[in-house]
Design an enzyme around this catalytic site. Structure first.
Site, PDB file in Angstrom:
ATOM      1  N   GLN A   1      -2.380   2.226  10.319  1.00  0.00           N
ATOM      2  CA  GLN A   1      -1.102   2.184   9.725  1.00  0.00           C
ATOM      3  C   GLN A   1      -0.047   3.094  10.383  1.00  0.00           C
ATOM      4  OE1 GLN A   1      -4.070   2.585   8.074  1.00  0.00           O
ATOM      5  NE2 GLN A   1      -4.173   1.876   6.032  1.00  0.00           N
TER       6      GLN A   1
ATOM      7  N   ASP B   1      -2.398  10.573  -2.077  1.00  0.00           N
ATOM      8  CA  ASP B   1      -2.784   9.339  -3.226  1.00  0.00           C
ATOM      9  C   ASP B   1      -3.241   9.951  -4.456  1.00  0.00           C
ATOM     10  OD1 ASP B   1      -2.918   6.339  -1.842  1.00  0.00           O
ATOM     11  OD2 ASP B   1      -3.135   7.984  -0.391  1.00  0.00           O
TER      12      ASP B   1
ATOM     13  N   ARG C   1       0.863  -1.239  -0.186  1.00  0.00           N
ATOM     14  CA  ARG C   1       0.039   0.014  -0.112  1.00  0.00           C
ATOM     15  C   ARG C   1       0.786   1.366  -0.117  1.00  0.00           C
ATOM     16  NH1 ARG C   1       1.717   1.454   4.202  1.00  0.00           N
ATOM     17  NH2 ARG C   1       0.652   3.739   3.899  1.00  0.00           N
TER      18      ARG C   1
END
Length: 394
Positions: A231, A272, A64
């Site tokens: 995360q 992102d 990721r």
């Protein structure tokens, strides 16, 4: 540079973290990933032998982070070519695995384009030599091999470029911090994970924090745990501990009290996707930090490579935000069991049947962003014109 030298440069992991690497055992090429769902409990590897296994790894967050998803996507195309899969079919599946991260589709298209250009070139050469029927099968194999080699070369090139971009982003960001916060001793707050686990190098926002640490300018790294998949707690804290950085973990909803107490000098986040107008899609929870930062007059910096800027997405409202499964919110899963596994794999923390709102990302408008730091330089103030000029230069 000779091919073996390029390969060694790519496969040497940043800070000893083997996030992603290409291997060629006797039974055929594979893509090896560090399974991020199992960190920090164990450093386990996830081996992809075909494109579907890589798609699954991307969807379940084994791998990721926007930059490394681009690298993984490119290697996925190379894997499809080397293993004899339909390359275009594999490319479509890979590009759609996580729709918000623009780097993924870009990495896929880059390797796919290299594959088709090599395929056409090799086929043209073969046709001009006029092979007879007996040689046609061997020629087809040679054409396919040449195209697979080209796809792999494109993936390796992207991997190298991302590592170089990481270092340049950190340098630009460090200079900016020096201007905004003269004197050092920075107390920096970050969200999600933006280190070597998401990059071919040291990362994006975390690479900047690491550079400040290396210069003796980091007093404290505040690490949001980053609900619901943690995360920050599982990955950023793990990287910070490995680097010997002074860090403190906090729940996402405790950030406001830190700002109120004057304990945050700057916020560093990744991205992102950055729309043409400067709107930033990043891990959900980023937008509230931007609002807090603006209210408390704290710089809010987005650190991301130019490949994350998407001129084809006009504004924040046009960014497709991935909606993830409810069980990620209604259950707590042990990292050793895989933090993003299927429903029923963890301990329930909500009544059975509870609906959950679980967007993977939120969108921060450009007016809340102090600067966007890229490998090509810093954009501040953040405007569509400034981003367009930056992309034109790069």
């Amino acid at each position: 540079m000779a091919d073996h030298e390029a390969r060694a440069q790519v496969d040497a992991p940043a800070d000893g973290i083997p996030t992603i690497r290409w291997e060629e055992p006797p039974e055929g090429p594979v893509l090896v990933l560090l399974d991020q769902t199992r960190l920090p409990a164990e450093e386990a590897e996830y081996v992809c032998t075909d494109p579907p296994s890589l798609v699954e790894a991307i969807r379940t967050l084994v791998v990721r982070g926007a930059p490394v998803l681009g690298i993984a996507g490119a290697y996925g195309v190379a894997l499809a070519a080397a293993r004899g899969f339909d390359v275009d079919e594999a490319a479509e599946a890979l590009a759609a695995a996580r729709p918000t991260a623009v780097n993924l589709a870009r990495g896929v298209r880059r390797a796919q384009g290299a594959y088709h250009r090599a395929l056409a070139g090799a086929a043209s050469v073969a046709a001009s030599t006029g092979p007879d029927a007996e040689d046609s099968a061997g020629t087809a194999d040679q054409v396919a091999l040449a195209a697979a080699v080209a796809a792999l070369a494109a993936a390796r090139a992207l991997h190298r470029e991302d590592a170089q971009a990481s270092d340049r982003m950190a340098a630009h960001g460090l200079a900016l911090l020096g201007e905004l916060l003269p004197g050092g001793g920075h107390r920096l707050l970050t969200h999600c994970n933006t280190g070597a686990l998401v990059s071919g190098g040291r990362g994006t926002a975390f690479a900047l924090a690491r550079a400040a640490h290396d210069r003796g300018q980091l007093r404290r790294l505040w690490v949001d745990e980053t609900r619901p998949l943690l995360q920050g707690a599982r990955l950023t804290a793990w990287e910070a501990a490995r680097a010997g950085m002074a860090y403190t973990l906090l729940t996402d909803n405790a950030a406001g009290s830190l700002f109120s107490a004057g304990e945050v000098d700057a916020v560093l986040v990744g991205a992102d996707r950055i729309a043409a107008d400067g709107s930033v899609a990043n891990k959900v929870g980023t937008y509230p930090l931007a609002v807090l930062a603006r209210y408390h007059h704290v710089p809010f910096l987005v650190v991301a490579p130019v490949t994350t800027i998407d001129p084809d997405t006009p504004d924040g409202a046009s960014i497709e935000v991935e909606q993830r499964a409810a069980h990620e919110v209604t259950e707590v899963t042990s990292p050793s069991a895989g933090g993003a596994g299927g429903p029923g794999g963890g301990m329930s923390v909500a009544p059975l049947g509870t609906q959950a709102y679980n967007p993977a990302f939120d969108v921060t408008p450009p007016e809340l962003v102090t600067a966007i730091v890229t490998e090509e330089g810093v954009v501040s103030p953040v405007t569509a014109e400034a981003l367009s000029e930056l992309c034109g230069r790069s």
